[in-house]
Design a protein around this motif. Sequence first.
Motif: not given
Length: 726
Positions: A49-66
């Motif tokens: 939803r964030l990818c599709l609907w965000s009018r403000l973000a540059n990127r949507v990053l899914l964290v897989i490790s810290r």
Amino acid sequence: MTDRHELILTCPKGLEGLLLEEATALGLEESREQTSAIRGFGTLEVAYRLCLWSRLANRVLLVISRFPTVDAETLYQGVHAVDWADHLQPAGSLAVEFSGRGSGIDNTHFGALKVKDAIVDRLRTASGERPSIDKLDPDLRVHLRLDKGQAVLSIDLSGHSLHQRGYRLQQGAAPLKENLAAAILMRAGWPRIAAAGGALTDPMCGVGTFLVEGAMMAADIAPNLKRERWGFSAWLGHVPALWSRLHAEAQARAEVGLAKPPLWIRGYEADPRLIQPGRNNIERAGLAGWIKVYQGDVGDFEPRPDQNQKGLVICNPPYGERLGDEASLLYLYQNLGERLRQACLGWEAAVFTAAPDLGKRMGIRSHKQYAFWNGALPCKLLLIKVELDQFVTGQRGAGHEEHSQQQAPVEQARLSEGGQMFANRLQKNLRQLGKWARREGIECYRLYDADMPEYALAIDLYGDWVHVQEYAPPRSIDPEKAQVRLLDALAAIPQALGIPREKVVVKRRERQTGTRQYERQASQGEFLEVTEGGVKLLVNLTDYLDTGLFLDHRPLRLRIQREAAGKRFLNLFCYTATATVHAAKGGARSTTSVDLSKTYLDWARRNLSLNGLSDRQRLEQGDVMAWLEEDRGEYDLIFIDPPTFSNSKRMEGVFDVQRDHQVLLDLAMARLAAGGTLYFSNNFRKFVLDASLSERYAVEEISSETLDEDFRRNPRIHRAWKLQAR
């Protein structure tokens, strides 16, 4: 993989708060702001939803490790520990983006290389098959950020930046990114206004970014609905059925939104080259039924004729890049303010500016301001309620009555106390010098020359045009104070003189070296015809620091015209040969004009042709000193007005008027016929005429005789001498 993920959304600096609100509304949980980003948690559905609907973000990053890292080896091991088979096929393609520094890694390219090696080594098969690198359109885009000894490893679900909606294939010179435009619309209250059926107009719309983003909000269109390729498209964790359902929902919402009666959304753009690109962008966005764009400047834009219709005026005025842009920008803001007061009462306005001081010149108070960044440029968003109690206006300046009758009545923005003092001085000078100029038949003269030290300007009238030169303030003057005074003066000039703002041209005069005073400043190529002493001359107010006509030499040119009958005239360092035109008009038997610049000799040729004086007028291109050494002609009247310095590529060495004037005058006097006269002038304030010249020639200083009324208050504008053979 777990169904709840840590998500990081990046954004332009200054948008964090807005993005936090937007992402929370889209389902992001436990969210908080970071620098140019927000962080939170959500399901894969929320990420989609964030990818599709965000009018403000540059990127949507899914964290897989810290993981902690202290050097390149621990970085490699931490990345290698991830089970990359859950994310990418061995035959797939990969791109790595790396940011931050520390833990012994100070080079982002080296850091990205270590991440890439770890992923490739983990996925390499027994047969040697391994992922390839594709920086443009990879199957998987991996991002790693070093942050205080911790590595944050993510998969980029967006692919290309989310601000790239896909509709803007054509753009203007300095467009706003789509997500910044959306943020400005949100801060300006457009969602609220649109929900109430309000209108939207942009009087400087460029290629229509505000209009498209505003229409998409009003029609409930997901900003990235038309994107076909995503960062998750080839990701092994992608769930196509979930994505298809969300995309279908968004498509259905857009269809419902577009089926509604469209809001009134209009754009106006002064540059005709941007009209069709803007319309093409609107067409690609599928919003041609909602948005109309017309050619017109700020003064032409009209709100909806229905007087009950209210809405939002939004714009991003151009930023100045050249010296002298202060005037055009000031008058642009003043025109905008006048138009808002005149035609948009009851509307709201939002002005996005990199020059908030100019925003203060609109004559309307802003009730709220927001700080933004347009790339690296700090900007302000000024929010305005166009109501009578917000107007900051005053009466028109004296002398404005004639021009005011040509426009719909609207009060001028009130001048500051300093601006009003400056206007009063201009009007006083205009009364005194205007009477003298009309009596003498002079249409080009100096009206003001730093009469008030705090307003260090030279203001010249060329018919109904005003040419303003700002003397660069000394370093001891606070630049901000100097800028405020300049804007005060520029605001005062049209009101005080009763002239249209578009007929004011401003330049900054620095301390000149070499030939800088002759260098091209712009390339508009517009010439204005003026008259002086019965001759017609061409001036260019925009393209060069000087206009082609030195006003202080008017008396000397007229003297040459009176004395030229039947004489052979020589004009050295002739510039645009205005003195030559006067000599020819006065009946000179022949004229010879010498200058190093082809540009100015072409200009000289046009001046002569304009007066029908092309016959018996010789124009010579060359270094004056070298030309004099070779010339064997004889002349009855010679005029020399050299630059202080000259170091053109075409001449050998450097000409220095103080050092070289004795040799120059000896060479020229050798060409002077018996009974002839040589006039020598220059504007070097520290100039001292070589005393030995008086031993060889009859030398008379005539400086005071060569100053007209408009230059008597500045007697150091030039010095002049008359030389004759003994």
